[in-house]
Design an enzyme around this catalytic site. Structure first.
Site, PDB file in Angstrom:
ATOM      1  N   HIS A 140      -7.005  11.049 -17.728  1.00  0.00           N
ATOM      2  CA  HIS A 140      -7.109  12.102 -16.706  1.00  0.00           C
ATOM      3  C   HIS A 140      -8.151  11.722 -15.657  1.00  0.00           C
ATOM      4  CE1 HIS A 140      -7.299  16.013 -14.794  1.00  0.00           C
ATOM      5  NE2 HIS A 140      -8.601  16.075 -15.046  1.00  0.00           N
ATOM      6  N   ARG A 149     -10.390   9.178  -4.975  1.00  0.00           N
ATOM      7  CA  ARG A 149     -11.423   8.235  -4.556  1.00  0.00           C
ATOM      8  C   ARG A 149     -10.836   6.856  -4.353  1.00  0.00           C
ATOM      9  NH1 ARG A 149     -14.243  11.469  -8.223  1.00  0.00           N
ATOM     10  NH2 ARG A 149     -13.757   9.992  -9.854  1.00  0.00           N
ATOM     11  N   ASP A 240      -6.931  25.791 -18.638  1.00  0.00           N
ATOM     12  CA  ASP A 240      -8.010  25.960 -17.668  1.00  0.00           C
ATOM     13  C   ASP A 240      -7.408  25.978 -16.259  1.00  0.00           C
ATOM     14  OD1 ASP A 240     -10.580  26.167 -16.733  1.00  0.00           O
ATOM     15  OD2 ASP A 240     -10.966  24.011 -16.777  1.00  0.00           O
ATOM     16  N   GLN A 247     -10.706  23.913  -4.940  1.00  0.00           N
ATOM     17  CA  GLN A 247     -11.588  22.972  -5.644  1.00  0.00           C
ATOM     18  C   GLN A 247     -11.963  21.765  -4.765  1.00  0.00           C
ATOM     19  OE1 GLN A 247      -9.737  21.459  -9.232  1.00  0.00           O
ATOM     20  NE2 GLN A 247     -11.507  20.233  -9.815  1.00  0.00           N
ATOM     21  N   TYR A 251     -16.128  21.477  -4.005  1.00  0.00           N
ATOM     22  CA  TYR A 251     -16.807  20.908  -5.176  1.00  0.00           C
ATOM     23  C   TYR A 251     -18.000  19.994  -4.880  1.00  0.00           C
ATOM     24  CZ  TYR A 251     -14.919  16.125  -5.290  1.00  0.00           C
ATOM     25  OH  TYR A 251     -14.637  14.807  -5.022  1.00  0.00           O
ATOM     26  N   LYS A 260     -12.050  27.324 -10.142  1.00  0.00           N
ATOM     27  CA  LYS A 260     -11.900  27.303 -11.601  1.00  0.00           C
ATOM     28  C   LYS A 260     -12.173  28.648 -12.267  1.00  0.00           C
ATOM     29  CE  LYS A 260     -11.467  22.808 -12.420  1.00  0.00           C
ATOM     30  NZ  LYS A 260     -10.469  22.224 -13.308  1.00  0.00           N
ATOM     31  N   THR A 356      -8.961  18.223 -19.369  1.00  0.00           N
ATOM     32  CA  THR A 356      -7.515  17.973 -19.346  1.00  0.00           C
ATOM     33  C   THR A 356      -7.164  16.767 -20.215  1.00  0.00           C
ATOM     34  OG1 THR A 356      -7.548  18.749 -17.089  1.00  0.00           O
ATOM     35  CG2 THR A 356      -5.563  17.595 -17.793  1.00  0.00           C
TER      36      THR A 356
HETATM   37 CA    CA Z   1     -10.894  21.745 -17.145  1.00  0.00          CA
END
Ligand code: CA
Length: 422
Positions: A140, A149, A240, A247, A251, A260, A356
């Protein structure tokens, strides 16, 4: 342990084939129904064993439990009795349900003790004090790093040296069956000149397992990796929910916030660490070697199959993901050791989520972000539908089960529907 075979048990309770709730499992939960106020039960097959009635009828007399410990609207007080006691309670129930045991089977209270699961409403199993979310799947973290990135350096330099995590919000964790409204917030896509406000356009799930702590520590104390499992009561499935557009904009530099904290969903039955014993497996090789405080003896990974289904309103459900808890790079003992190494205290009923859980195959990715690769590859569903992210009316269902030698220990499901923004 996984190298020995599991002793065969049989029960007088009728357990449907492929039931998650076998005589080997016996998870704890909190339920009520039309006649009964909230209380603690153990699931088997299509039934719930009402522990409060068992207690009233004297079946736990040798354990000297506090009065009314099962007439509670959460498991916290029960868990606080300590693993030695909760283990004995579960073992006593297992003994009472064995085919050859007539104590409960032939008792006049049997009808009152065995409640139909269909007629019960499951409540939040635990009053969650603090919630921490880790980021422990290498697949993940690599996928997300590639997308956002640098594909060549997808993992940040710290990732293989410590289990990355953040503090989430406990107030918005809800039990399976509770609908979630699509969150509203700020977002600014790369092609937008300035931020805008509105309902999230990229609502996602995250497939996770979470453990519930069963013992508290004092501020300043740390839990050693080799003792960490003494502090873990059991596991639930954890969705979640994440708003990717909110996000992505918010973030930096402090991490997840409103993208979240609008909701996370858990399954109602807490599967104990004891029930998962036969499914321990070796975790992935950790290279480079970790620092001493993160080293632990034995195996702390578990072979648990995980699945995600999407069900558009009024339509069939489609499986979109098959993953496994064993893929996790960082294990639960390392997570708890790291969490407390600085002296951060934990309390009974804290919830620590895995992050995740993705595998290496494309159909094992644990979020729509990865399955649709940032929305560039729509996921095909039955009935000609397709999804890049989750739409209003969709129900997301997560299932989890361990299986070996025909013996099954499962979590049931966490299922929740997304409603339009308020
Ligand atoms: Ca999570």
């Amino acid at each position: 342990m996984s190298d020995s075979s599991i002793p065969t048990l049989s029960t007088w309770v009728e357990v449907p084939k492929n039931s998650d709730f076998t005589i080997y499992n016996l998870p704890f939960g909190v339920f009520k129904n039309k006649k009964l106020n909230p209380r603690i039960g153990i699931a088997i097959g299509d039934k719930i064993v009402d522990l409060s009635i068992l207690d009233q009828e004297g079946f736990f007399s040798s354990l000297f439990l506090p009065e009314g410990v099962f007439i509670k609207d959460s498991l916290n007080d029960l868990i606080s009795l300590g693993k030695a006691q909760t283990k004995k309670i579960r073992e006593r129930v297992q003994q009472l349900l064995l085919a050859e045991n007539g104590e409960l089977r032939d008792h006049s209270a049997r009808g009152k003790v065995m409640v139909n699961r269909k007629e019960a409403e499951m409540l939040m199993p635990v009053k969650i004090g603090d919630y921490t979310d880790f980021y422990s799947s290498i697949e993940h973290a690599t996928n997300v790093g590639k997308m956002f990135r640098d594909p060549e350096n997808a993992l940040l330099p710290n990732w293989k040296h410590l289990p990355v995590g953040y503090h989430g919000r406990a107030s918005s964790i809800v039990v399976s069956g509770t609908p979630i409204h699509r969150p509203k917030g700020q977002f600014k896509d790369p092609d937008m000149e300035k931020p805008a406000f509105g309902p999230s356009r990229r609502l996602d799930f995250e497939l996770e397992l979470a453990f519930i702590t069963g013992r508290s520590t004092k501020l300043g104390d740390s839990v050693e990796a080799d003792e960490a499992e003494d502090y873990i009561f059991g596991f639930v499935l954890f969705n979640d929910w994440s708003a990717r557009d909110i996000q992505a904009w918010e973030y930096v530099p402090l991490g997840p916030f409103l993208g979240k904290n609008f909701g996370s969903s858990i399954s109602p039955w807490v599967v104990t660490l004891e029930a998962l014993e036969p499914f321990r497996v070796q975790g992935p090789l950790q290279e480079p070697e970790v620092l001493d405080y993160l080293k632990c003896k034995g195996t702390h990974s578990f072979d648990i199959n995980l699945e995600v289904y999407i069900q558009p309103e009024g339509k069939k459900s489609s499986k979109v993901c098959s993953s496994n808890f064993k893929y996790m790079y960082w294990n639960i003992a390392q997570q708890l050791a790291h969490h407390t190494v600085n002296g951060c205290n934990i309390n009974v009923g804290d919830l620590m989520a895995s992050g995740t859980i993705s595998g290496s195959a494309e159909d094992s990715f644990g979020s729509m972000l990865e399955l649709s690769w940032k929305g560039t590859k729509p996921v095909k569903l039955e009935d000609g539908e397709e999804r890049k992210f989750i739409e209003d009316g969709d129900t997301v269902i997560m299932k989890g089960f361990a299986e070996r030698e025909g013996i099954r220990v499962g979590f049931g499901e966490v299922s929740s529907q997304i409603l339009p923004a308020k």
